[in-house]
Scaffold this motif. Structure first.
Motif, mmCIF file in Angstrom:
data_model
loop_
_atom_site.group_PDB
_atom_site.id
_atom_site.type_symbol
_atom_site.label_atom_id
_atom_site.label_comp_id
_atom_site.label_asym_id
_atom_site.label_seq_id
_atom_site.Cartn_x
_atom_site.Cartn_y
_atom_site.Cartn_z
ATOM 1 N N THR A 134 -28.156 -34.814 100.108
ATOM 2 C CA THR A 134 -28.342 -34.533 98.683
ATOM 3 C C THR A 134 -28.068 -33.055 98.429
ATOM 4 O O THR A 134 -28.694 -32.182 99.032
ATOM 5 C CB THR A 134 -29.771 -34.877 98.231
ATOM 6 O OG1 THR A 134 -30.010 -36.271 98.459
ATOM 7 C CG2 THR A 134 -29.953 -34.586 96.750
ATOM 8 N N TRP A 150 -30.866 -29.792 89.601
ATOM 9 C CA TRP A 150 -30.238 -31.063 89.271
ATOM 10 C C TRP A 150 -29.614 -31.621 90.540
ATOM 11 O O TRP A 150 -29.024 -30.876 91.328
ATOM 12 C CB TRP A 150 -29.182 -30.896 88.187
ATOM 13 C CG TRP A 150 -29.772 -30.742 86.819
ATOM 14 C CD1 TRP A 150 -30.022 -29.571 86.152
ATOM 15 C CD2 TRP A 150 -30.220 -31.786 85.961
ATOM 16 N NE1 TRP A 150 -30.597 -29.830 84.934
ATOM 17 C CE2 TRP A 150 -30.732 -31.178 84.782
ATOM 18 C CE3 TRP A 150 -30.246 -33.177 86.070
ATOM 19 C CZ2 TRP A 150 -31.250 -31.926 83.734
ATOM 20 C CZ3 TRP A 150 -30.770 -33.928 85.016
ATOM 21 C CH2 TRP A 150 -31.257 -33.293 83.858
ATOM 22 N N GLU A 152 -27.878 -35.409 92.605
ATOM 23 C CA GLU A 152 -27.293 -36.744 92.505
ATOM 24 C C GLU A 152 -27.412 -37.406 93.869
ATOM 25 O O GLU A 152 -27.017 -36.830 94.885
ATOM 26 C CB GLU A 152 -25.833 -36.668 92.077
ATOM 27 C CG GLU A 152 -25.224 -38.026 91.765
ATOM 28 C CD GLU A 152 -23.827 -37.927 91.174
ATOM 29 O OE1 GLU A 152 -23.376 -38.906 90.552
ATOM 30 O OE2 GLU A 152 -23.197 -36.871 91.348
ATOM 31 N N SER A 153 -27.992 -38.595 93.888
ATOM 32 C CA SER A 153 -28.172 -39.321 95.145
ATOM 33 C C SER A 153 -28.245 -40.819 94.843
ATOM 34 O O SER A 153 -28.431 -41.216 93.689
ATOM 35 C CB SER A 153 -29.444 -38.840 95.866
ATOM 36 O OG SER A 153 -30.589 -39.016 95.050
ATOM 37 N N LYS A 159 -26.419 -47.357 93.747
ATOM 38 C CA LYS A 159 -25.490 -46.587 92.919
ATOM 39 C C LYS A 159 -25.984 -45.147 92.775
ATOM 40 O O LYS A 159 -27.181 -44.900 92.801
ATOM 41 C CB LYS A 159 -25.353 -47.242 91.543
ATOM 42 C CG LYS A 159 -24.744 -48.637 91.577
ATOM 43 C CD LYS A 159 -24.624 -49.214 90.170
ATOM 44 C CE LYS A 159 -24.022 -50.610 90.193
ATOM 45 N NZ LYS A 159 -23.924 -51.181 88.823
ATOM 46 N N MET A 160 -25.040 -44.224 92.611
ATOM 47 C CA MET A 160 -25.406 -42.817 92.457
ATOM 48 C C MET A 160 -26.120 -42.596 91.132
ATOM 49 O O MET A 160 -25.730 -43.148 90.102
ATOM 50 C CB MET A 160 -24.160 -41.938 92.532
ATOM 51 C CG MET A 160 -23.433 -42.020 93.854
ATOM 52 S SD MET A 160 -24.458 -41.534 95.275
ATOM 53 C CE MET A 160 -24.598 -39.758 95.000
ATOM 54 N N MET A 161 -27.189 -41.814 91.182
ATOM 55 C CA MET A 161 -27.918 -41.488 89.960
ATOM 56 C C MET A 161 -28.223 -39.994 89.941
ATOM 57 O O MET A 161 -28.416 -39.356 90.977
ATOM 58 C CB MET A 161 -29.217 -42.290 89.867
ATOM 59 C CG MET A 161 -30.254 -41.913 90.904
ATOM 60 S SD MET A 161 -31.836 -42.778 90.610
ATOM 61 C CE MET A 161 -32.890 -41.939 91.807
ATOM 62 N N LYS A 162 -28.244 -39.457 88.738
ATOM 63 C CA LYS A 162 -28.568 -38.048 88.561
ATOM 64 C C LYS A 162 -30.046 -37.922 88.194
ATOM 65 O O LYS A 162 -30.565 -38.720 87.425
ATOM 66 C CB LYS A 162 -27.697 -37.433 87.468
ATOM 67 C CG LYS A 162 -26.241 -37.324 87.853
ATOM 68 C CD LYS A 162 -25.424 -36.626 86.766
ATOM 69 C CE LYS A 162 -23.969 -36.491 87.184
ATOM 70 N NZ LYS A 162 -23.145 -35.800 86.150
ATOM 71 N N TRP A 163 -30.693 -36.934 88.762
ATOM 72 C CA TRP A 163 -32.096 -36.692 88.478
ATOM 73 C C TRP A 163 -32.371 -35.195 88.600
ATOM 74 O O TRP A 163 -31.523 -34.425 89.044
ATOM 75 C CB TRP A 163 -32.987 -37.482 89.429
ATOM 76 C CG TRP A 163 -32.708 -37.245 90.893
ATOM 77 C CD1 TRP A 163 -31.717 -37.800 91.644
ATOM 78 C CD2 TRP A 163 -33.434 -36.376 91.764
ATOM 79 N NE1 TRP A 163 -31.775 -37.335 92.932
ATOM 80 C CE2 TRP A 163 -32.827 -36.467 93.038
ATOM 81 C CE3 TRP A 163 -34.547 -35.543 91.606
ATOM 82 C CZ2 TRP A 163 -33.280 -35.740 94.136
ATOM 83 C CZ3 TRP A 163 -35.010 -34.828 92.702
ATOM 84 C CH2 TRP A 163 -34.370 -34.933 93.948
ATOM 85 N N ARG A 164 -33.549 -34.786 88.174
ATOM 86 C CA ARG A 164 -33.880 -33.365 88.226
ATOM 87 C C ARG A 164 -35.271 -33.168 88.799
ATOM 88 O O ARG A 164 -36.120 -34.074 88.761
ATOM 89 C CB ARG A 164 -33.788 -32.716 86.845
ATOM 90 C CG ARG A 164 -34.857 -33.167 85.872
ATOM 91 C CD ARG A 164 -34.661 -32.564 84.488
ATOM 92 N NE ARG A 164 -35.658 -33.071 83.540
ATOM 93 C CZ ARG A 164 -36.705 -32.370 83.114
ATOM 94 N NH1 ARG A 164 -36.894 -31.124 83.516
ATOM 95 N NH2 ARG A 164 -37.560 -32.890 82.249
ATOM 96 N N GLU A 188 -36.349 -40.582 81.106
ATOM 97 C CA GLU A 188 -36.753 -40.255 82.465
ATOM 98 C C GLU A 188 -38.272 -40.300 82.580
ATOM 99 O O GLU A 188 -38.983 -40.243 81.578
ATOM 100 C CB GLU A 188 -36.232 -38.869 82.876
ATOM 101 C CG GLU A 188 -36.739 -37.735 82.028
ATOM 102 C CD GLU A 188 -36.202 -36.370 82.474
ATOM 103 O OE1 GLU A 188 -35.258 -36.318 83.277
ATOM 104 O OE2 GLU A 188 -36.746 -35.363 81.998
#
Length: 201
Positions: A134, A150, A152-153, A159-164, A188
């Motif tokens: 990551t 930020w 993405e994993s 599926k790839m997802m963006k998170w913070r 979120e």
């Protein structure tokens, strides 16, 4: 010499070459005369910035209180952990995390620095629960004393997802790290919260 040792030496050698090339390009100059001493300025290494001082403030051993929820409205699972932070020189923070997750032993390793070319914090994270790396980038807000990354994993569906994530510092020996995960409706929720308390030296 086994293949792992050879691979390690190869990686180390490549790192030395990269460092030498980086140092050599710090300042362009005329070719040196035969027998001339190396130019110290051309071989200078990067100096730590005020952002690197923020990383140094993480040094030590921290006890972690972990809360994790799989979805909004679900009860959080609680566990304990230990976070150990050391520096590599004055530019890179190495974070070693040991805890339990979903009843299983968990180990994670992070390397965080400040990329002066990008003007952003950068982090690489790996752990025992995934085969992926990551990569994160973030910034620090002085007014709120919060560091936001930020990332993405892969998500639960692969599926790839963006998170913070947001790390807040209520005081010098307390950190509150919260990971905000996306929901199907585009919002979120705080999927994980870790409160760290630094142990006394």
């Amino acid at each position: 010499m086994n293949r792992f040792t050879r691979a390690s030496l190869a990686c180390f050698g490549a790192a030395l070459v990269a460092a030498a090339l980086s140092a050599a390009t710090v300042r362009a100059e005329e070719p040196a005369k035969p027998g001339a001493a190396p130019d110290a300025a051309a071989m200078a290494f990067p100096k730590p910035t005020p952002e690197h001082a923020l990383l140094k403030a993480e040094l030590g051993t921290w006890d972690a209180d972990i809360e994790m929820a799989m979805a909004p409205g679900q009860p959080a699972e609680h566990s304990k952990g230990v976070r150990t932070c050391t520096m590599r020189g004055e530019l890179w923070l190495v974070e070693d995390m040991a805890s339990t997750m979903m009843g299983l032993p968990f180990q994670g390793l992070g390397v965080t620095g400040y990329d002066t070319a990008k003007g952003r914090f950068v982090c690489v994270w790996v752990d025992a629960m995934g085969t992926y790396v990551t990569n994160m980038e973030g910034s620090y807000d002085k007014a709120s004393a919060a560091l936001t990354f930020w990332a993405e994993s892969p998500g639960p569906d692969g599926k790839m997802m963006k998170w913070r994530s947001v790390t807040q510092s209520p005081d010098a020996n307390t950190r509150v790290w919260t990971a905000y995960m996306p929901t199907p409706d585009g919002k979120e929720f705080p999927g994980m919260k870790i409160t760290y308390k630094r142990r006394k030296a």
